[in-house]
Design a protein around this motif. Sequence first.
Motif, PDB file in Angstrom:
ATOM      1  N   UNK A  64       0.790  -1.227   0.000  1.00  0.00           N
ATOM      2  CA  UNK A  64       0.000   0.000   0.000  1.00  0.00           C
ATOM      3  C   UNK A  64       0.824   1.279   0.000  1.00  0.00           C
ATOM      4  N   UNK A  65       2.156   1.178  -0.011  1.00  0.00           N
ATOM      5  CA  UNK A  65       2.938   2.397   0.127  1.00  0.00           C
ATOM      6  C   UNK A  65       2.786   3.321  -1.086  1.00  0.00           C
ATOM      7  N   UNK A  66       2.650   2.771  -2.280  1.00  0.00           N
ATOM      8  CA  UNK A  66       2.437   3.633  -3.451  1.00  0.00           C
ATOM      9  C   UNK A  66       1.063   4.295  -3.391  1.00  0.00           C
ATOM     10  N   UNK A  67       0.058   3.541  -2.949  1.00  0.00           N
ATOM     11  CA  UNK A  67      -1.270   4.130  -2.761  1.00  0.00           C
ATOM     12  C   UNK A  67      -1.228   5.213  -1.687  1.00  0.00           C
ATOM     13  N   UNK A  68      -0.394   5.001  -0.660  1.00  0.00           N
ATOM     14  CA  UNK A  68      -0.250   6.012   0.385  1.00  0.00           C
ATOM     15  C   UNK A  68       0.328   7.306  -0.157  1.00  0.00           C
TER      16      UNK A  68
END
Length: 424
Positions: A64-68
Motif C-alpha cells: 500500500x505504500x504507493x497508494x499512500x
Amino acid sequence: MPAPKALRPFIHREYRVLIAALAISIFGSGMWAVAMVYQVIHLGGGPLELSLVAAAGSVGLVAFVLAGGIAADRVPQRRLIIAVEGANLAVIAAVSGLAMAGWLQLWHVAAGAFVLGVGAAFFFPAYSAILPRILPAEDLLAANGMEGTMRPVLQQAAGPAVAGILVAALSPSLAVTGVAACHLLAFIVLNFLGQHALAAGADGGPRPKSSLVQDLREGVSYTIRTPWLLWTLIWACISVLFLIGPIEVLLPFLVRDQLGGDSSMFGFLLAVMGVGAALGSLVTASLRLPRRYLTVMMVSWGVGSLPIAAVGLMDNFWLMAAALFIWGATGSVGMVIWGTLLQRRVPPHLLGRISSLDFFVSLALMPVSMALAGPAAEVLPIWLIFLVAGVVCPVMAVIASAAARMPCDELAHPLDTAAEAAVS
C-alpha cells in the motif's frame, strides 16, 4: 538569543504538535515489536507463526505504500495522518480487548500487524508532505534530523525496553494495552494540529480529476526525468540489495564464529549502530544544509559503506563496533539530507508520491536481500560477501554522482539561501 539550529523547528506550534505525536507513535511501534512477539508465543506460536505475523505487517506496508503516496497528494495530509492514527488505535485496542477477554487468536494478531503496516504506508508519505507546509524551508533539515535522532532512540531502544519490562512483570496482553495507550495519546495530540494542508496540491487549490494510474505515472515520469532523484534511487536499490542481507542475516554468524560472541554481543553491536545513527542525525540537524548537498550526501553514503567491506575480516569486537557505528552515523547524515531535498526540490503536489516511491524501492528489495544472503553464504565465504557489499556501494555512489552530474546540479540549484544563513 537565537535557538540552536537543531531546536529551531520547535519554535513553530504545529511542528511541536506533529513531532510530539510522531514520537509517541514510534515509541508505540517499538513496544509493538516486542509485545507482538511474546503475544504470539503466549498463544502457542513458534518461529513459523511469528514469521507469518511479521510478514503480514511487511506485506501491508509494501502493498500500500504507493497508494499512500497518491493519497498524500490527493487528500488533506492533516486529515490523512489523523485517520491513520485512529485506525492504528482501533486495531490495537481490538487486539488488546480480545487478549484481555481470552478470545485472541493468531490470525487476529496477523490482521492487526497487516493493518499497522497499511497505516505506516499512508502515514509517512503524508508526514513528509505536510512538513513543508508547517515549517519554513530553512528549518526542514533540522526537522528531518530530529526525526532521525528520535527513531533509533524510541523505536529501537526505549519502546522495546519498556515492552520487555511489561511482558516480564505483567503479561503480553498488558504490553499490547500499553501500545494502544500510545496510539490513543498520539491520536489526541494530532487533533490539536491546525487546519494546515486541508487541500492537497502546490497552491492549496483543488487538483484536476485524474485516475490513480495517472497519478502514479506522473510521479514515475517526474522521477525518470530528474537525474539527481533517479540516480539516488538507483543507488538506494543497489545498496539495500547488497547491504541489508549481510547485516541482518550474516552478522550474527560473524559474531559467533569470529568474535566468539552470543546474542547479547550481537544486540550490543546493533545498539552501537543505532547510537551512531542517532548522533549522525543530531549533528546534521545542528548544521546548515551544505552548499554541496548532493556531494556530501553521496560521499556520506559511499565512504560510510567502506568499513562494511572490512567487517567480514575483523576478529576484534571494538573494531567491528567502530565500523558499524560509522556506517550508522554516515547513513543517517545522508538520509537527513535526502529527506530535506525531497521536501525542498520536489514540487509540493508530487511530494507524497515521490516519498512513497523512495519508500517502496527500499522496502521491496529488503526481503530479497535477506533471502539471498543465506544461499550466498552457502557458496561464498562470508568475508567475501561483506567485502563485495562494502566496495560496490561506494563505486555506485561515484557512478550515480557522475551520471546525474550532481556537482553541477547542486550549484545550479543552490538551497543554502542568504535568508537561511541570516537566521543561522
